[in-house]
Scaffold this motif. Structure first.
Motif, PDB file in Angstrom:
ATOM      1  N   ALA A   8       0.876  -1.216  -0.128  1.00 43.98           N
ATOM      2  CA  ALA A   8      -0.005   0.067   0.055  1.00 43.98           C
ATOM      3  C   ALA A   8       0.902   1.289  -0.223  1.00 43.98           C
ATOM      4  CB  ALA A   8      -0.816   0.077   1.212  1.00 43.98           C
ATOM      5  N   ILE A   9       0.527   2.358  -0.552  1.00 50.09           N
ATOM      6  CA  ILE A   9       1.174   3.628  -0.547  1.00 50.09           C
ATOM      7  C   ILE A   9       1.129   4.235   0.435  1.00 50.09           C
ATOM      8  CG2 ILE A   9       1.303   5.534  -1.920  1.00 50.09           C
ATOM      9  CD1 ILE A   9       0.517   4.288  -4.441  1.00 50.09           C
ATOM     10  N   CYS A  10       2.124   4.623   1.365  1.00 54.30           N
ATOM     11  CA  CYS A  10       2.119   5.282   2.402  1.00 54.30           C
ATOM     12  C   CYS A  10       2.236   6.920   2.134  1.00 54.30           C
ATOM     13  CB  CYS A  10       2.966   4.778   3.440  1.00 54.30           C
ATOM     14  SG  CYS A  10       3.174   5.510   4.932  1.00 54.30           S
ATOM     15  N   GLY A  11       1.890   7.618   3.230  1.00 50.08           N
ATOM     16  CA  GLY A  11       2.133   9.148   2.915  1.00 50.08           C
ATOM     17  C   GLY A  11       3.721   9.415   2.858  1.00 50.08           C
ATOM     18  N   THR A  12       4.517   8.595   3.537  1.00 50.29           N
ATOM     19  CA  THR A  12       6.004   8.701   3.605  1.00 50.29           C
ATOM     20  C   THR A  12       6.570   8.326   2.107  1.00 50.29           C
ATOM     21  OG1 THR A  12       6.411   6.575   4.379  1.00 50.29           O
ATOM     22  CG2 THR A  12       6.198   8.434   6.059  1.00 50.29           C
ATOM     23  N   ASP A  13       5.569   7.269   1.497  1.00 52.99           N
ATOM     24  CA  ASP A  13       6.206   7.162   0.109  1.00 52.99           C
ATOM     25  C   ASP A  13       5.976   8.398  -0.767  1.00 52.99           C
ATOM     26  OD1 ASP A  13       6.516   4.568   0.763  1.00 52.99           O
ATOM     27  OD2 ASP A  13       4.807   3.763   0.263  1.00 52.99           O
ATOM     28  N   VAL A  14       4.852   9.121  -0.677  1.00 51.22           N
ATOM     29  CA  VAL A  14       4.520  10.172  -1.333  1.00 51.22           C
ATOM     30  C   VAL A  14       5.777  11.373  -1.069  1.00 51.22           C
ATOM     31  CG1 VAL A  14       3.064  12.089  -1.578  1.00 51.22           C
ATOM     32  CG2 VAL A  14       2.330   9.695  -1.113  1.00 51.22           C
TER      33      VAL A  14
END
Ligand SMILES: [Zn+2]
Ligand SMILES: [Zn+2]
Length: 352
Positions: free
Chosen positions: A35-41
């Motif tokens: 899943a895409i996390c805010g930190t990935d962003v």
């Protein structure tokens, strides 16, 4: 294997790279979902000091065990084919915090998907240090691998609420209506909170996604004064708990001001590192006997709790997943998360 390789800011490319080996003290996992996390962003748009390109990021991982090194001895029986999630934070294993199992607080913490290669790839190897710290979480049978991709994010919210002692009759105010804010909301409800109030200037998004969870009071800070509304809703007493699930100074300052006596605040979301000072009247902490808590990442026990809550359907993980995309569309997914068009976007590396 196929991997999404991060080459620097706004530069992730799908490439064929060597499948990671599985050393004798390591476990290799075939990744199904990440899943895409805010930190990935944040890594995508701003970089991160522990992510040195070229790198494979992604830490909200589920998959199946593909290989277990010959030297691995584990706290529970594991076998090839087991469905698993992976704990993100890996400590040095030697310091005082690691001694307490608080690997997230190790001064030398290294994380999967940051320092170590992550889950936006067909395979990920769990490093020996992580195996030693029991970072492989076996999923309960009734949790799908797709739902399991929510465990990491939920575990962080669980760690954050661990300090807050939310119980029957409490009024909880949450700043930030993203996936983490909503996870906090349903967790607070599960703990018996009487009123859960959410505020987000991106009100349309909050309304759109919060609707399906039910029982939440939604406030638009562009239209009402949050403090006044909370006082009105609590007969002047103020909130029992505030959680700032957003990187906003104003939420921290105002959150402290709208707490009632013996209130607790979790500064769950960090502020930008070059702009993290706030101005508060500390007398409100003094006179009202307030408690101020922080929270950062999570540990195995929080993952286990998250898996249990999803397994018991106390948290409906599926409701948080508003988008499923193939690995090839990871750039698009990150853009969508940044724009707030989706709640949780899960990358499907291999369907299950
Ligand atoms: Zn995460
Ligand atoms: Zn340590």
């Amino acid at each position: 294997m196929k991997a999404a390789v991060y080459h620097g800011i706004k530069n992730i490319r799908i490439e064929e790279i060597e499948t990671p080996a599985c050393g004798k003290d390591e476990i290799r996992v075939k990744v199904n979902y990440c899943a895409i996390c805010g930190t990935d962003v944040r890594i995508y748009f701003h970089g991160h000091k522990k992510v040195i390109p070229p790198a494979v990021i992604g830490h909200e991982i589920t998959g199946v065990i593909d290989e277990i090194g010959s030297g691995v001895s584990y706290s529970e029986p594991l076998k090839k084919g087991d469905k698993v999630a992976l704990v993100t934070s890996i400590g040095c294993g030697k310091c005082k915090m690691c001694g307490k199992g608080l690997y997230n607080l190790c001064p030398d913490t290294k994380a999967i998907g940051y320092f170590y290669p992550g889950g936006y790839a067909e395979y990920v190897t769990v490093p020996a240090a992580a195996v030693k710290q029991n970072a492989v979480i076996k999923l309960p049978d009734n949790i799908s691998l797709k739902e399991g991709a929510l465990i990491e994010a939920l575990s962080c919210a669980i760690n954050g609420q661990g300090y807050l002692n939310i119980g029957k009759g409490d009024t909880v105010v949450i700043y930030g209506g993203g996936p983490i804010g909503l996870m906090h909301a349903v967790l607070a409800q599960a703990s018996g909170a009487e009123k859960v109030i959410m505020a987000d200037p991106a009100y349309e998004r909050l309304e759109k996604f919060a609707k399906q969870f039910g029982g939440l009071v939604l406030l638009d800070p562009k239209k009402v004064k949050i403090k006044d509304e909370v006082l009105r809703l609590t007969e002047g007493y103020g909130a029992d708990v505030v959680i700032t699930a957003c990187p906003a100074k104003q939420a921290q300052v105002e959150g402290l001001e709208l707490l009632g006596s013996r209130g607790r605040i979790s500064m769950f979301g960090g502020l930008p590192k070059d702009d993290s000072f706030i101005n508060i009247d500390s007398n409100i902490i003094h006179y009202k006997e307030l408690s101020v808590f922080g929270s950062f990442a999570s540990n195995r026990k929080d993952f286990m709790k998250a898996a249990e809550l999803i397994s018991q359907k106390k948290i409906e993980a599926g409701k948080f997943i508003s988008k499923l995309l193939p690995l090839e569309k990871i750039n698009e997914g990150i853009e969508m998360v940044k724009a707030g068009d989706v709640l949780k976007c899960v990358i499907e590396i291999s369907a299950a």
